[in-house]
Scaffold this motif. Structure first.
Motif, mmCIF file in Angstrom:
data_model
loop_
_atom_site.group_PDB
_atom_site.id
_atom_site.type_symbol
_atom_site.label_atom_id
_atom_site.label_comp_id
_atom_site.label_asym_id
_atom_site.label_seq_id
_atom_site.Cartn_x
_atom_site.Cartn_y
_atom_site.Cartn_z
ATOM 1 N N SER A 95 0.842 -1.240 0.096
ATOM 2 C CA SER A 95 -0.022 -0.170 -0.012
ATOM 3 C C SER A 95 0.878 1.180 -0.045
ATOM 4 N N LEU A 96 2.121 0.935 0.860
ATOM 5 C CA LEU A 96 3.046 2.427 0.733
ATOM 6 C C LEU A 96 3.606 2.732 -0.721
ATOM 7 N N MET A 97 4.066 1.664 -1.484
ATOM 8 C CA MET A 97 4.486 1.587 -2.515
ATOM 9 C C MET A 97 3.396 2.179 -3.536
ATOM 10 N N MET A 98 2.179 1.535 -3.581
ATOM 11 C CA MET A 98 1.157 1.774 -4.523
ATOM 12 C C MET A 98 0.926 3.364 -4.256
ATOM 13 N N GLY A 99 0.630 3.809 -2.977
ATOM 14 C CA GLY A 99 0.303 4.972 -2.792
ATOM 15 C C GLY A 99 1.351 6.028 -3.260
ATOM 16 N N ALA A 100 2.373 5.897 -2.962
ATOM 17 C CA ALA A 100 3.553 6.715 -3.322
ATOM 18 C C ALA A 100 3.459 6.825 -4.607
ATOM 19 N N GLY A 101 3.470 5.656 -5.679
ATOM 20 C CA GLY A 101 3.576 5.547 -6.835
ATOM 21 C C GLY A 101 2.668 6.222 -7.647
ATOM 22 N N ALA A 102 1.324 6.124 -7.102
ATOM 23 C CA ALA A 102 0.259 6.753 -7.788
ATOM 24 C C ALA A 102 0.392 8.025 -7.571
ATOM 25 N N GLY A 103 0.759 8.648 -6.384
ATOM 26 C CA GLY A 103 0.857 10.137 -6.244
ATOM 27 C C GLY A 103 1.780 10.663 -7.350
ATOM 28 N N VAL A 104 3.094 10.118 -7.299
ATOM 29 C CA VAL A 104 4.078 10.672 -7.897
ATOM 30 C C VAL A 104 3.731 10.544 -9.719
ATOM 31 N N ALA A 105 3.218 9.392 -9.911
ATOM 32 C CA ALA A 105 2.732 9.495 -11.394
ATOM 33 C C ALA A 105 1.565 10.487 -11.837
ATOM 34 N N MET A 106 0.615 10.682 -10.725
ATOM 35 C CA MET A 106 -0.562 11.447 -11.133
ATOM 36 C C MET A 106 -0.275 12.874 -11.158
ATOM 37 N N ARG A 107 0.651 13.245 -10.177
ATOM 38 C CA ARG A 107 0.855 14.784 -10.072
ATOM 39 C C ARG A 107 1.742 15.213 -11.543
ATOM 40 N N GLY A 108 2.596 14.380 -12.154
ATOM 41 C CA GLY A 108 3.173 14.668 -13.236
ATOM 42 C C GLY A 108 2.392 14.598 -14.649
ATOM 43 N N ILE B 11 -2.707 4.107 4.764
ATOM 44 C CA ILE B 11 -1.319 4.338 4.200
ATOM 45 C C ILE B 11 -1.227 4.745 2.822
ATOM 46 N N ALA B 12 -1.901 3.862 2.134
ATOM 47 C CA ALA B 12 -1.883 4.418 0.535
ATOM 48 C C ALA B 12 -2.576 5.917 0.399
ATOM 49 N N VAL B 19 2.445 13.118 -1.240
ATOM 50 C CA VAL B 19 3.484 13.299 -2.500
ATOM 51 C C VAL B 19 2.891 14.425 -3.353
ATOM 52 N N VAL B 20 1.695 14.472 -3.703
ATOM 53 C CA VAL B 20 1.195 15.289 -4.559
ATOM 54 C C VAL B 20 1.047 16.493 -3.962
ATOM 55 N N ILE B 195 -5.546 6.042 -4.084
ATOM 56 C CA ILE B 195 -5.150 6.927 -3.091
ATOM 57 C C ILE B 195 -6.423 7.206 -2.177
ATOM 58 N N TYR B 203 -3.085 -3.386 -4.074
ATOM 59 C CA TYR B 203 -2.319 -3.641 -2.934
ATOM 60 C C TYR B 203 -2.648 -4.914 -2.218
ATOM 61 N N GLU C 130 9.556 4.770 -10.980
ATOM 62 C CA GLU C 130 9.395 6.408 -11.123
ATOM 63 C C GLU C 130 9.391 7.218 -9.814
ATOM 64 N N ARG C 189 7.928 13.275 -16.830
ATOM 65 C CA ARG C 189 7.413 13.723 -15.555
ATOM 66 C C ARG C 189 8.428 14.217 -14.616
#
Lengths: 198, 206, 279
Positions: A95-108, B11-12, B19-20, B195, B203, C130, C189
């Motif tokens: 969940s940490l990896m997916m949350g951080a990954g989704a946030g990083v990808a989405m913002r850009g 967490i997600a 991060v956003v 999110i 996950y 990424e 990105r």
């Protein structure tokens, strides 16, 4: 002809011939070489993984960043999937990896793939090329209006959009052929030039 | 239930939002937290590298238990172990490890991928038939680009080289851009769902 | 089965044999067709040429075995240009094999008097795609405490100059797709959008069409697609190598596929017409 005396070149060439033998018929030699490739690739991934572990995790930890013990423990929990009664624990690191990954990808993605692309399309339409790009983008986007069906007079828009996309896919196919052929060229160069010395 | 569902969702959500927010706003503590989250995920990702190796060992040892004469699984495991031993004992820059990479991994991997050169050619021959307008467009642009990308195309049909440049930078951009924007919208929607906890399957949730 | 139907259903093994010959013959005895430089490659070359001498470049070796025939020659050709301009190079890899390819290609820089650790470095592989690239962009040494050769990165002079992605004058990704590694979208990105660092791409043919949109939008300063682009770049830097050697075989293989496609379609139309006439 000046055949190579390098054992490695011989192994590489025989392995490549083993792979190409499948073009005639599936055979044990091909399957053997294929399995050896998977074994070597997985081994290389593990060796690299150990080096990456040292660089990304272990060295910073021993260098004083003790807080990294927590993500390391979370990392170990990824392996909980192999213990059925505790398999749910692997959801914590995932969940940490997916949350951080989704946030990083989405913002850009908003900037690079939507705003940036639309800005490049909405330019002064003073040339035929600019018009084609503008219309191509608009029409191919109309193909993705999935919430309602464009009917009657408007039905031509997704149809034309499909034509634009077909042109793009044709271009992609032509380039894909180029990529695949060059992979074969690499092997043929290895066999004929490096191994057989022709 | 709490550890299975609620904690992973929190967490997600927290990681994604931090991060956003750190990207769009100059808030020092949030930026700091975001950089920690990214560092943590990079450490966890290192551990994920081993999952592939574990899966391979499990699958092929099972194969060998079922059939001890399974020569393929044995060859795979032997190569796997030798590569690891050589890589770890002698180092990644050692001649032995480079030998495995240069003369086993690269030639076989390249040869496997290059099989597609043969398959893609026959696929084009069988599937590229101008049966309707869409297929005709695909066929024509594909053939022009195939010729325009190589020197012989310019020798036989000189128009193919400039036509390829035009197709790539104009016609192709029009079509691809629509696909890219539509894809990005879908991608952002899925990211948002992860999110806010609506896409727990990502996950391992249900 | 008449001849028209036969032409539409040629045995695939016949095609395989012809394809093998089309690649093998020009490989053994080159035809010397020559390669013209296309605007896309010239634009990329001109962009790198316009960078100030002595800058810094980060290069992502984001590919695996199978695509090294396209991307190794591209990497080597562009490293010749960077070497001549004394641009310092930091290499990273999102695939395990990428770090090995980086090590092979970076050796070229020694021809230009580069010193490892001072003028170039191979940081090796990073896990996490990424999100890790984003972390690297914020603080490179936080992700790579050690380089590929096992040195502490904080002790290397080149890494003391690099505090974030912004310290690079250009970024480049040599890319064969996002599966398992960091793709081109991700580089746009994290390098261009997040840190405003100009990016060029070296991609396999497969990725050329979809990434052309970034060139047209100005988000990518140049793109090299496949072995052909490598051959053109080798001409521009005056270092003819693998790319140029492969172009004759590439020509014959493409020609063969186009001939087969045309043959299949011509036979289909003639067969339809014959059936229409008979009816």
């Amino acid at each position: 002809m000046n055949i190579s005396t390098n054992v490695g070149v011989w192994i590489g060439a025989i392995a490549a011939l083993g792979i190409y033998s499948v073009l005639i018929k599936d055979n044990p030699f091909y399957r053997l070489v294929e399995h050896i490739f998977v074994g070597a690739s997985a081994g290389i991934a593990i060796v690299t993984g150990v080096q990456t572990f040292k660089s990304q995790a272990w060295s910073p930890l021993t260098g004083g960043q003790w807080v990294l013990i927590f993500p390391m423990l979370l990392g170990v929990l990824l392996y909980a999937r192999y213990v059925p009664q505790y398999s749910y624990l692997n959801r914590l690191p995932l969940s940490l990896m997916m949350g951080a990954g989704a946030g990083v990808a989405m913002r850009g993605a908003v900037e690079s793939q939507i705003v940036g692309q639309l800005t490049a399309t909405m330019v002064k339409l003073t040339t035929l090329d600019a018009w084609i790009i503008f219309l191509g983008t608009l029409l191919s986007l109309s193909y993705f209006f999935l919430t309602y069906k464009l009917e009657g007079g408007a039905a031509w828009a997704p149809r034309l959009g499909r034509y634009f996309m077909m042109a793009a896919f044709g271009a992609a196919f032509g380039n894909t052929v180029m990529g695949r052929v060059s992979a074969a060229i690499g092997r043929f160069q290895f066999i004929f030039l490096e191994w057989l010395g022709m | 239930m709490f550890l299975r569902k609620t904690v992973p969702t929190i967490i997600a959500g927290v990681c994604g939002v931090v991060v956003v927010v750190a990207y769009f706003f100059e808030i020092a503590p949030i930026k700091d937290l975001a950089s920690h989250i990214l560092k943590w995920q990079s450490v966890i990702a290192v551990f994920a590298l081993g999952l592939g190796g574990v899966n391979i060992i499990r699958l092929h040892t099972k194969n060998l238990q079922r059939d001890p004469k399974n020569f393929y699984s044995l060859a795979l495991l032997v190569t796997f172990v030798i590569t690891i031993v050589v890589g770890l004992a002698m180092g990644q820059t050692s001649a032995a490890y480079t030998f495995i990479f240069d003369y086993i991994n690269v030639p076989t991997g390249s040869a496997i991928f290059s099989l597609l050169a043969f398959y893609i050619g026959t696929a084009a021959y069988r599937a590229f038939r101008a049966k309707n307008a869409e297929a005709a467009i695909l066929l024509i642009t594909g053939c022009i680009v195939m010729l325009g990308r190589v020197p012989i195309g310019a020798k036989i049909l000189p128009f193919t080289a400039p036509a390829t440049d035009w197709i790539m930078s104009v016609l192709n951009v029009g079509g691809q851009r629509g696909v890219m924007i539509a894809g990005a919208i879908g991608f952002i929607a899925v990211s948002l769902r992860i999110i806010v906890g609506l896409e727990r399957r990502a996950y391992g949730g249900e | 089965m008449d001849i028209l139907e036969k032409l539409q259903n040629i045995d695939k093994r016949v095609f395989y044999l012809l394809m093998a010959l089309a690649i093998a013959i020009p490989t053994i005895s080159p035809l010397g067709l020559g390669v013209d430089v296309t605007p896309a490659v010239q634009r990329t070359f001109d962009f790198v040429a316009s960078l100030p001498d002595g800058g810094r470049a980060v290069i992502g070796f984001d590919y695996e075995p199978g695509d090294e025939i396209d991307l190794n020659p591209q990497a080597k050709a562009i490293l010749h240009q960077l070497g001549a301009k004394k641009i310092k190079v930091v290499a990273i890899a999102s695939f395990p094999a990428g770090a090995m390819f980086a090590e092979q290609c970076l050796a070229i820089l020694e021809e230009y008097g580069y010193e490892y650790g001072k003028d170039y470095v191979n940081l090796g592989h990073y896990a996490g795609g990424e999100a890790t690239l984003a972390a690297f962009a914020n603080n490179p040494t936080a992700i790579f405490a050690k380089d590929w050769r096992g040195n502490d990165t904080s002790s290397l002079p080149i890494m003391q100059e690099v505090k974030s992605m912004k310290d690079f004058t250009m970024a480049m990704t040599l890319n064969d797709g996002p599966t398992g590694g960091t793709g081109t979208h991700e580089w746009v990105r994290q390098a261009v959008m997040a840190h405003n660092v100009p990016l060029i791409m070296g991609v396999t043919g497969v990725l050329a069409a979809s990434n052309e949109t970034y060139v047209q939008s100005g988000q990518c300063k140049g793109i090299l697609a496949g072995l052909r682009a490598a051959a053109e770049y080798e001409q521009l830097v005056n270092k003819l190598a693998e790319g140029t050697v492969g172009m004759d075989a590439q020509s014959m293989a493409h020609l063969l596929i186009v001939i087969f496609v045309v043959l299949g379609n011509a036979a289909m139309f003639l067969s339809k017409r014959a059936k229409g006439g008979a009816a």
